[in-house]
Design a protein around this motif. Structure first.
Motif, PDB file in Angstrom:
ATOM      1  N   PRO A 195     -71.533 -36.671 -98.694  1.00 11.17           N
ATOM      2  CA  PRO A 195     -70.773 -36.517 -97.392  1.00 11.17           C
ATOM      3  C   PRO A 195     -69.436 -36.073 -97.548  1.00 11.17           C
ATOM      4  O   PRO A 195     -68.910 -36.021 -98.721  1.00 11.17           O
ATOM      5  CB  PRO A 195     -70.404 -37.922 -96.775  1.00 11.17           C
ATOM      6  N   GLY A 196     -69.152 -34.993 -96.653  1.00  9.84           N
ATOM      7  CA  GLY A 196     -67.973 -34.027 -96.676  1.00  9.84           C
ATOM      8  C   GLY A 196     -68.076 -33.006 -97.787  1.00  9.84           C
ATOM      9  O   GLY A 196     -66.873 -32.310 -97.643  1.00  9.84           O
ATOM     10  N   SER A 197     -68.978 -32.575 -98.369  1.00  5.63           N
ATOM     11  CA  SER A 197     -69.249 -31.642 -99.549  1.00  5.63           C
ATOM     12  C   SER A 197     -69.904 -30.402 -98.822  1.00  5.63           C
ATOM     13  O   SER A 197     -70.518 -30.558 -98.021  1.00  5.63           O
ATOM     14  CB  SER A 197     -69.706 -31.899-100.566  1.00  5.63           C
ATOM     15  N   GLN A 198     -69.269 -29.187 -99.135  1.00  5.59           N
ATOM     16  CA  GLN A 198     -70.116 -28.035 -98.607  1.00  5.59           C
ATOM     17  C   GLN A 198     -71.230 -27.552 -99.767  1.00  5.59           C
ATOM     18  O   GLN A 198     -71.760 -26.533 -99.824  1.00  5.59           O
ATOM     19  CB  GLN A 198     -69.044 -26.863 -98.474  1.00  5.59           C
ATOM     20  N   ALA A 254     -70.469 -25.570 -95.017  1.00  2.00           N
ATOM     21  CA  ALA A 254     -70.717 -26.497 -94.155  1.00  2.00           C
ATOM     22  C   ALA A 254     -71.758 -26.210 -92.851  1.00  2.00           C
ATOM     23  O   ALA A 254     -72.612 -27.135 -92.656  1.00  2.00           O
ATOM     24  CB  ALA A 254     -69.130 -27.179 -93.431  1.00  2.00           C
ATOM     25  N   ARG A 258     -67.188 -35.220-107.718  1.00  2.00           N
ATOM     26  CA  ARG A 258     -67.259 -36.243-106.628  1.00  2.00           C
ATOM     27  C   ARG A 258     -68.344 -37.394-106.957  1.00  2.00           C
ATOM     28  O   ARG A 258     -69.430 -37.192-107.664  1.00  2.00           O
ATOM     29  CB  ARG A 258     -67.988 -35.401-105.261  1.00  2.00           C
TER      30      ARG A 258
END
Length: 129
Positions: free
Chosen positions: A72-75, A52, A119
């Protein structure tokens, strides 16, 4: 040989990387002593675990290229390998990922986070080719 296969072959020779089975179960992976770094899911798509913090730091540059997709929200970032320059970008980002993983853990960086292959919401590419 596909661009992804060529990149995997090159990266597997790096001293800090070893080929492995990906935790997601799809394709091939490269891992360092600190964890998984890349998942080669197809002949064209690679998920790269940047963390992140690295994504936040380089987000403007990552979104400026059509080869990179952010979720969005993924590393993890997903790279589409369509041309040789995309492989060069992958090499640079793998180096960045190795540095990010060797750095001390920070809030928001969850070890073993799920790659983008599972995802569904991928942001569209910034620049059409």
């Amino acid at each position: 040989m596909t661009l992804a296969a060529h990149a995997l072959t090159q990266l597997a020779t790096w001293p800090d990387l070893a080929e492995a089975e990906p935790s997601c179960g799809v394709g091939r992976a490269l891992r360092s002593a600190d964890g998984e770094i890349a998942h080669f899911h197809s002949d064209n798509d690679v998920d790269l675990y940047l963390t992140a913090r690295a994504i936040r730091r380089f987000e403007e540059h990552l979104t400026a290229t059509s080869a990179v997709q952010l979720v969005p929200g993924s590393q993890w970032v997903t790279l589409r390998l369509d041309v040789a320059t995309d492989v060069h970008l992958l090499m640079t980002l793998v180096s960045l990922a190795l540095q990010a993983h060797q750095a001390r853990a920070v809030p928001g960086d969850v070890l073993g986070a799920e790659c983008n292959d599972h995802r569904s919401a991928v942001l569209p590419r910034g620049n059409p080719r």
